[in-house]
Scaffold this motif. Structure first.
Motif, mmCIF file in Angstrom:
data_model
loop_
_atom_site.group_PDB
_atom_site.id
_atom_site.type_symbol
_atom_site.label_atom_id
_atom_site.label_comp_id
_atom_site.label_asym_id
_atom_site.label_seq_id
_atom_site.Cartn_x
_atom_site.Cartn_y
_atom_site.Cartn_z
ATOM 1 N N ARG A 207 0.840 -1.206 0.000
ATOM 2 C CA ARG A 207 0.000 0.000 0.000
ATOM 3 C C ARG A 207 0.873 1.253 0.000
ATOM 4 N NH1 ARG A 207 -4.848 1.947 2.617
ATOM 5 N NH2 ARG A 207 -5.795 0.054 1.809
ATOM 6 N N PHE A 208 1.907 1.239 0.857
ATOM 7 C CA PHE A 208 2.728 2.445 0.997
ATOM 8 C C PHE A 208 3.654 2.638 -0.214
ATOM 9 C CE2 PHE A 208 2.089 1.765 5.799
ATOM 10 C CZ PHE A 208 0.917 2.525 5.771
ATOM 11 N N ILE A 209 4.103 1.537 -0.812
ATOM 12 C CA ILE A 209 4.918 1.668 -2.035
ATOM 13 C C ILE A 209 4.074 2.343 -3.122
ATOM 14 C CG2 ILE A 209 5.917 0.344 -3.965
ATOM 15 C CD1 ILE A 209 7.016 -1.644 -1.912
ATOM 16 N N LYS A 210 2.847 1.871 -3.255
ATOM 17 C CA LYS A 210 1.949 2.436 -4.273
ATOM 18 C C LYS A 210 1.720 3.930 -3.995
ATOM 19 C CE LYS A 210 -2.454 1.257 -6.416
ATOM 20 N NZ LYS A 210 -3.574 1.930 -5.782
ATOM 21 N N GLU A 211 1.495 4.229 -2.731
ATOM 22 C CA GLU A 211 1.258 5.621 -2.342
ATOM 23 C C GLU A 211 2.474 6.497 -2.682
ATOM 24 O OE1 GLU A 211 -0.359 5.930 1.765
ATOM 25 O OE2 GLU A 211 0.976 7.654 1.918
ATOM 26 N N CYS A 212 3.692 5.957 -2.412
ATOM 27 C CA CYS A 212 4.916 6.731 -2.707
ATOM 28 C C CYS A 212 5.085 6.899 -4.208
ATOM 29 C CB CYS A 212 6.154 6.034 -2.142
ATOM 30 S SG CYS A 212 6.233 6.149 -0.369
ATOM 31 N N ASN A 213 4.798 5.845 -4.970
ATOM 32 C CA ASN A 213 4.910 5.958 -6.426
ATOM 33 C C ASN A 213 4.003 7.063 -6.938
ATOM 34 O OD1 ASN A 213 6.764 3.891 -6.545
ATOM 35 N ND2 ASN A 213 5.326 2.332 -7.246
ATOM 36 N N GLU A 214 2.795 7.122 -6.370
ATOM 37 C CA GLU A 214 1.843 8.136 -6.842
ATOM 38 C C GLU A 214 2.205 9.534 -6.364
ATOM 39 O OE1 GLU A 214 -1.842 4.982 -6.959
ATOM 40 O OE2 GLU A 214 -1.871 6.575 -5.447
ATOM 41 N N ARG A 215 2.668 9.603 -5.123
ATOM 42 C CA ARG A 215 2.882 10.943 -4.558
ATOM 43 C C ARG A 215 4.250 11.532 -4.830
ATOM 44 N NH1 ARG A 215 0.923 10.998 1.478
ATOM 45 N NH2 ARG A 215 1.678 13.122 1.319
ATOM 46 N N PHE A 216 5.260 10.668 -4.890
ATOM 47 C CA PHE A 216 6.613 11.213 -5.055
ATOM 48 C C PHE A 216 7.227 10.855 -6.408
ATOM 49 C CE2 PHE A 216 6.165 10.085 -0.467
ATOM 50 C CZ PHE A 216 5.844 11.371 -0.048
ATOM 51 N N GLY A 217 6.463 10.179 -7.237
ATOM 52 C CA GLY A 217 6.980 9.829 -8.555
ATOM 53 C C GLY A 217 8.063 8.770 -8.534
ATOM 54 N N SER A 218 8.156 7.986 -7.457
ATOM 55 C CA SER A 218 9.116 6.868 -7.485
ATOM 56 C C SER A 218 8.519 5.752 -8.349
ATOM 57 C CB SER A 218 9.426 6.388 -6.064
ATOM 58 O OG SER A 218 8.251 6.252 -5.304
ATOM 59 N N HIS A 219 9.385 4.794 -8.729
ATOM 60 C CA HIS A 219 8.907 3.738 -9.638
ATOM 61 C C HIS A 219 9.210 2.373 -9.063
ATOM 62 C CE1 HIS A 219 8.127 6.733 -12.708
ATOM 63 N NE2 HIS A 219 9.304 7.261 -12.393
ATOM 64 N N ILE A 220 8.901 2.175 -7.803
ATOM 65 C CA ILE A 220 9.223 0.896 -7.157
ATOM 66 C C ILE A 220 8.222 -0.174 -7.605
ATOM 67 C CG2 ILE A 220 9.531 -0.291 -4.947
ATOM 68 C CD1 ILE A 220 11.595 1.982 -5.451
ATOM 69 N N LYS A 221 8.814 -1.313 -8.034
ATOM 70 C CA LYS A 221 7.929 -2.397 -8.481
ATOM 71 C C LYS A 221 7.912 -3.545 -7.483
ATOM 72 C CE LYS A 221 8.016 -1.714 -13.469
ATOM 73 N NZ LYS A 221 9.323 -1.246 -13.975
ATOM 74 N N SER A 222 9.002 -3.683 -6.732
ATOM 75 C CA SER A 222 9.052 -4.843 -5.835
ATOM 76 C C SER A 222 9.963 -4.563 -4.646
ATOM 77 C CB SER A 222 9.585 -6.070 -6.589
ATOM 78 O OG SER A 222 10.898 -5.784 -7.027
ATOM 79 N N ILE A 223 10.009 -5.540 -3.756
ATOM 80 C CA ILE A 223 10.878 -5.423 -2.592
ATOM 81 C C ILE A 223 11.650 -6.731 -2.461
ATOM 82 C CG2 ILE A 223 8.828 -5.875 -1.134
ATOM 83 C CD1 ILE A 223 10.349 -4.190 1.045
ATOM 84 N N GLU A 224 12.938 -6.602 -2.247
ATOM 85 C CA GLU A 224 13.829 -7.768 -2.161
ATOM 86 C C GLU A 224 13.365 -8.700 -1.023
ATOM 87 O OE1 GLU A 224 18.456 -6.913 -2.559
ATOM 88 O OE2 GLU A 224 17.856 -7.144 -0.484
ATOM 89 N N PRO A 225 13.368 -10.025 -1.234
ATOM 90 C CA PRO A 225 12.936 -10.935 -0.157
ATOM 91 C C PRO A 225 13.713 -10.715 1.144
ATOM 92 C CG PRO A 225 13.162 -12.133 -2.221
ATOM 93 C CD PRO A 225 13.661 -10.746 -2.488
ATOM 94 N N ALA A 226 15.025 -10.427 1.056
ATOM 95 C CA ALA A 226 15.811 -10.215 2.287
ATOM 96 C C ALA A 226 15.304 -8.988 3.042
ATOM 97 C CB ALA A 226 17.286 -10.035 1.931
ATOM 98 N N ALA A 227 14.867 -7.984 2.288
ATOM 99 C CA ALA A 227 14.352 -6.767 2.927
ATOM 100 C C ALA A 227 13.034 -7.089 3.639
ATOM 101 C CB ALA A 227 14.136 -5.682 1.878
#
Ligand SMILES: Nc1ncnc2c1ncn2[C@@H]1O[C@H](COP(=O)(O)OP(=O)(O)OP(=O)(O)O)[C@@H](O)[C@H]1O
Ligand SMILES: [Mg+2]
Length: 330
Positions: A207-227
């Motif tokens: 949810r928060f990745i999507k929110e950041c992509n929309e609000r700050f123009g980041s382009h995150i698609k995924s998160i590393e399993p270790a993270a």
């Protein structure tokens, strides 16, 4: 839905958008919390929301209002800890023209503005005894006077109160009035901490990745399993607010379209084994004091960064620094 932080001072507004459905909920324990809240929403009882900082009490209060028969009326929020005692009475009950040397017009208070709707008394654990007595009267008799006014006004509000402080301790210390507590506690709901809701970490992260992509123009698609693994074992003292801040920072810091473990700035916790040192005070408050001190040290006493890392608001951090008597090294 864009989920936004509540203002830290005080605001009167119509609650927008937040419904029970819009909250991320994936764990049995949180589902039960929301079931209780949704049930109470339709009953017009006073509700007391208890739970650690950042667990979602503000959002739940808005969802309750929006699910209640009062949803077309105002949702008015007052942060009791942010208003000095001398101003709280005018803030809550309003003031007549000329009540103060500087007041050149009539001001309506929150009880009046919320008429027909919901009054959200946030951080009630920080209210002074004077303020508590005045609120009790308005609560009990549904009437009040504006500061400097003689006319008794009537109000029909549903009160939702919230605190992240241990009220039972404040009651024991005599810092919170029992009569007000019992009045507010018609129906209390404990909002569980994030570490007891591990099933929510992944959907909240998305949810928060999507929110950041929309609000700050980041382009995150995924998160590393270790993270993700690190996030599942973190204790999240600042709960969902802390998770949101961590993801926001990581989304901006990540060099590509994936959040890596290195991008996560998780506040370094003191591992339980560090604590088992003879002579160490093992109480939760002592651990909290040590933890806050460590994070302050790590940020060079940058309070903005520290409060973001801890996932608490600036007033909360300032209060805890005073409470634990933490001092910046010379
Ligand atoms: N279930 C949830 N779904 C989506 N976002 C959430 C959820 N719970 C909390 N949040 C996020 O966490 C932030 C903090 O929540 P909120 O302000 O309601 O916490 P709080 O319990 O009132 O904290 P405090 O005691 O410090 O006032 C929200 O602004 C929102 O971004
Ligand atoms: Mg809150």
């Amino acid at each position: 839905m864009s989920v936004q932080d509540q203002p830290t001072i005080t605001s009167a507004y119509r609650s927008v958008g937040v419904t029970f459905e819009s909250l991320v909920c994936n764990s049995d324990v949180f589902q039960e919390t929301l079931r209780l809240a949704a049930n109470a929403a339709t009953k017009d009882v006073a509700i007391l929301l208890l739970g650690e900082t950042g667990t979602g009490k503000n959002l739940i209060a808005q969802a309750i209002h929006n699910a209640s028969r009062r949803h077309n009326k105002p949702f008015v929020s007052v942060n009791c800890s942010a208003i000095p005692d001398s101003l709280l009475e005018a803030e809550l009950f309003g003031s007549e023209k000329g009540a103060y040397t500087s007041s050149d017009k009539l001001r309506r208070g929150k009880f009046e503005l919320a008429d027909g709707g919901t009054l959200f008394l946030d951080e009630i654990g920080d209210m002074t005894p004077v303020a508590q007595a005045k609120v009790l009267r308005a609560f009990e008799y549904k009437q009040f006077e504006r500061v400097g006014g003689e006319q008794t006004l009537h109000t029909d509000v549903r009160i939702i109160a919230a605190t992240n402080r241990p009220l039972d301790q404040l009651l024991n210390d005599g810092r919170f009035r029992e009569d007000l507590f019992y009045r507010m506690n018609e129906f209390s709901i404990e909002v569980p901490p994030l570490r007891q809701r591990l099933a929510e970490i992944e959907p909240l992260t998305q949810r928060f990745i999507k929110e950041c992509n929309e609000r700050f123009g980041s382009h995150i698609k995924s998160i590393e399993p270790a993270a993700m693994k690190r996030m599942m074992t973190h204790t999240w003292p600042g709960n969902v607010r802390e998770l949101r801040a961590v993801i926001k920072r990581a989304s901006v810091a990540a060099p590509g379209d994936q959040i890596r473990s290195d991008d996560l700035r998780l506040a370094v916790g003191v591992t339980p084994t560090d604590q088992i040192v003879p002579g160490n005070d093992l109480s939760i408050s002592a651990m909290e004091a040590r933890h806050i001190e460590q994070v302050l040290k790590k940020t060079g006493w940058n309070k903005k960064e520290t409060s973001a890392l801890l996932g608490v608001s600036r007033p909360t951090l300032d209060r805890k620094i005073t409470e634990y008597n933490l001092k910046k090294p010379e």
